[in-house]
Design an enzyme around this catalytic site. Structure first.
Site, mmCIF file in Angstrom:
data_model
loop_
_atom_site.group_PDB
_atom_site.id
_atom_site.type_symbol
_atom_site.label_atom_id
_atom_site.label_comp_id
_atom_site.label_asym_id
_atom_site.label_seq_id
_atom_site.Cartn_x
_atom_site.Cartn_y
_atom_site.Cartn_z
ATOM 1 N N ARG A 134 3.572 -16.368 19.687
ATOM 2 C CA ARG A 134 4.105 -17.449 19.570
ATOM 3 C C ARG A 134 5.655 -17.398 19.241
ATOM 4 O O ARG A 134 6.380 -18.248 19.661
ATOM 5 C CB ARG A 134 3.378 -18.331 18.309
ATOM 6 C CG ARG A 134 3.792 -19.866 18.004
ATOM 7 C CD ARG A 134 2.999 -20.307 16.976
ATOM 8 N NE ARG A 134 1.558 -20.181 16.943
ATOM 9 C CZ ARG A 134 0.823 -19.472 16.126
ATOM 10 N NH1 ARG A 134 1.631 -18.871 15.077
ATOM 11 N NH2 ARG A 134 -0.334 -19.206 16.504
ATOM 12 N N LYS A 173 -10.648 -0.406 14.203
ATOM 13 C CA LYS A 173 -9.466 -0.090 14.595
ATOM 14 C C LYS A 173 -9.437 0.131 16.435
ATOM 15 O O LYS A 173 -8.335 -0.201 16.952
ATOM 16 C CB LYS A 173 -8.967 1.498 14.289
ATOM 17 C CG LYS A 173 -8.845 1.347 12.595
ATOM 18 C CD LYS A 173 -7.379 0.643 12.381
ATOM 19 C CE LYS A 173 -6.953 0.739 10.972
ATOM 20 N NZ LYS A 173 -5.566 0.317 10.615
ATOM 21 N N GLY A 229 0.947 -1.350 0.005
ATOM 22 C CA GLY A 229 0.065 -0.131 0.087
ATOM 23 C C GLY A 229 0.923 1.192 0.093
ATOM 24 O O GLY A 229 2.179 1.370 -0.432
ATOM 25 N N PHE A 230 0.268 2.375 0.078
ATOM 26 C CA PHE A 230 0.820 3.754 0.279
ATOM 27 C C PHE A 230 1.848 3.540 1.458
ATOM 28 O O PHE A 230 3.119 3.979 0.933
ATOM 29 C CB PHE A 230 -0.344 4.925 0.369
ATOM 30 C CG PHE A 230 0.140 6.318 0.712
ATOM 31 C CD1 PHE A 230 1.518 6.815 0.233
ATOM 32 C CD2 PHE A 230 -0.300 6.737 1.954
ATOM 33 C CE1 PHE A 230 1.835 7.870 0.601
ATOM 34 C CE2 PHE A 230 0.000 8.037 2.376
ATOM 35 C CZ PHE A 230 1.210 8.474 1.694
ATOM 36 N N THR A 245 -6.288 -2.608 -1.716
ATOM 37 C CA THR A 245 -6.131 -1.155 -2.435
ATOM 38 C C THR A 245 -4.450 -0.893 -2.495
ATOM 39 O O THR A 245 -4.225 0.056 -3.146
ATOM 40 C CB THR A 245 -6.579 -0.145 -1.156
ATOM 41 O OG1 THR A 245 -5.840 -0.698 0.176
ATOM 42 C CG2 THR A 245 -7.923 -0.193 -0.990
ATOM 43 N N ASP A 279 0.442 -8.963 1.306
ATOM 44 C CA ASP A 279 -0.658 -8.148 0.937
ATOM 45 C C ASP A 279 -1.588 -8.777 0.203
ATOM 46 O O ASP A 279 -1.269 -9.916 -0.522
ATOM 47 C CB ASP A 279 -0.154 -6.639 0.249
ATOM 48 C CG ASP A 279 -1.073 -5.675 0.175
ATOM 49 O OD1 ASP A 279 -0.537 -4.689 0.705
ATOM 50 O OD2 ASP A 279 -2.068 -5.564 -0.325
ATOM 51 N N GLY A 282 -1.290 -13.315 17.622
ATOM 52 C CA GLY A 282 -1.080 -14.715 17.931
ATOM 53 C C GLY A 282 0.218 -15.126 17.353
ATOM 54 O O GLY A 282 1.336 -15.909 18.050
ATOM 55 N N TYR A 331 -14.544 1.164 10.096
ATOM 56 C CA TYR A 331 -13.050 1.393 10.110
ATOM 57 C C TYR A 331 -12.594 1.781 11.553
ATOM 58 O O TYR A 331 -11.869 1.179 12.197
ATOM 59 C CB TYR A 331 -12.831 2.382 9.206
ATOM 60 C CG TYR A 331 -11.498 2.924 9.080
ATOM 61 C CD1 TYR A 331 -10.575 2.056 8.506
ATOM 62 C CD2 TYR A 331 -11.051 4.097 9.678
ATOM 63 C CE1 TYR A 331 -9.186 2.525 8.313
ATOM 64 C CE2 TYR A 331 -9.548 4.381 9.630
ATOM 65 C CZ TYR A 331 -8.756 3.697 8.844
ATOM 66 O OH TYR A 331 -7.612 4.152 8.913
#
Ligand code: NAD
Ligand code: UDP
Length: 312
Positions: A107, A150, A13-14, A38, A34, A103, A146
């Site tokens: 580990r 978050k 991404g950006f 987007t 990825d 997770g 969103y």
């Protein structure tokens, strides 16, 4: 400097692509993960010749196994039009992505950084925003997939830290812009620049009095990497952004001036729940990370305009 093995989710991404580049420049091995929702291969294709760079197509909602020292968890669409395209998937990416990366970190005992956002403050009643402000978020509004995703990710991070001693860092990123933003990404800086360069109307949503504080990508990355390398017991959340605050009308006028464009400004309806103001208080970043932004809006916009001139 010791070579570290680092996983960057959302690395095509950006922000992720600039981060991969910078981490390689600093002598690390980087694995970029990825699903290209987007992001684009094009953003990292120039890194593929580097033997210390690996690119993997994977979706963070599914578990992933690897041995690394650090994880930067950036996978999540960031532009309102993209995160609202499939809101359920956006929540899954934030929440299941965080669970999978935490997770994994647990580990393999890796340190893990979460790319959180100023959106956790919602439409803020406290201005500028400090990290101890709990926010003002509509849990059922169009931005909630969103914002709440978050917010839950932050909850997961602090609880994996408390319950399982996972080493975590949380950065709250304020509007960041620069080269490699997608030209049709829908965010305001890329929209205005592309419109100005193409001679199209500049689309201001609402009356243009709402404010944002724009941070240039290089400053943001400097803050993000400083946070990852900060003392073990400093976990954040910490605001990283440029406190220079502008109305969208001021931004439009500045873009018109810097591009020399004759585009005209048009006013379109304001999307629901669009925050009216946003400005980071960066005292914590100054104190803990010795960080502050160095690139003012006009200078950063010039670099971004040069980038878009070459591609649109
Ligand atoms: P971006 O959309 O360019 O990058 C996000 C990347 O994540 C893309 O490459 C996308 O393909 C990938 N992705 C999305 N869902 C995925 C999934 N399920 N599995 C794997 N990869 C997935 O956006 P950006 O501006 O580079 O943002 C990067 C991170 O920073 C995001 O988490 C975003 O929420 C956060 N952030 C950015 C800003 C900003 O102003 N740029 C502000 C606040 C927070
Ligand atoms: N905006 C605008 N015109 C556009 C795109 C966005 O006026 O073409 C406004 C949008 O309504 C918001 C601000 O610019 O008030 C920032 O929008 P962006 O999507 O970049 O980020 P966010 O709202 O998530 O901060």
């Amino acid at each position: 400097m010791v070579k570290k093995k680092i996983l960057v989710t959302g690395g095509a991404g950006f922000l992720g692509s600039h981060l991969c580049e910078q981490l390689l420049r600093e002598g690390n091995e980087v694995v970029c993960l990825d699903n290209y929702f987007t992001g684009q291969k094009q953003n990292v294709v120039h890194l593929l010749e580097n033997p210390f760079f690996e690119l993997i197509r994977h979706d963070v909602t599914m578990p992933f196994f690897i041995e690394v020292d650090e994880i930067y968890n950036l996978a999540c669409p960031a532009s309102p039009i993209h995160y609202q395209y499939n809101p359920i998937k956006t929540v899954k990416t934030s929440v299941m992505g965080a669970i999978n990366m935490l997770g994994l970190a647990k580990r393999i005992k890796a340190k893990v950084l979460q790319a959180s956002t100023s959106e956790v403050y919602g439409d803020p009643e406290i201005h500028p925003q400090t990290e101890d402000y709990w926010g003002h978020v509509n849990p059922i509004g169009p931005r909630s997939c969103y914002d709440e995703g978050k917010r839950v990710a932050e909850t997961l991070f602090v609880n994996y830290h408390k319950q399982n001693n996972v080493r975590i860092k949380i950065i709250r990123i304020f509007n960041t812009y620069g080269p490699r933003m997608h030209p049709r990404d829908g965010r305001v800086v890329s929209n205005f620049i592309v419109q100005a360069l193409n001679g199209e109307d500049i689309t201001i949503y609402g009356d243009g009095s709402q404010t944002r504080s724009f941070c240039y990508v290089d400053d943001l990355l400097d803050g993000m990497i400083r946070l990852m390398n900060s003392r073990e017991d400093f976990i954040g959340p910490v605001n990283i952004g440029n406190p220079g605050e502008f109305t969208m009308l001021e931004l439009a006028e500045l873009v018109l001036k810097l591009t020399g464009s004759r585009s005209k400004i048009v006013y379109l309806p304001l999307p629901a729940d669009d925050p009216t103001q946003r400005q980071p208080n960066i005292e914590l970043a100054r104190k803990e990370l010795g960080w502050e932004p160095a690139i003012p809006l006009e200078e950063g916009l010039k670099k971004t305009i040069d980038y878009f001139k070459a591609i649109v």
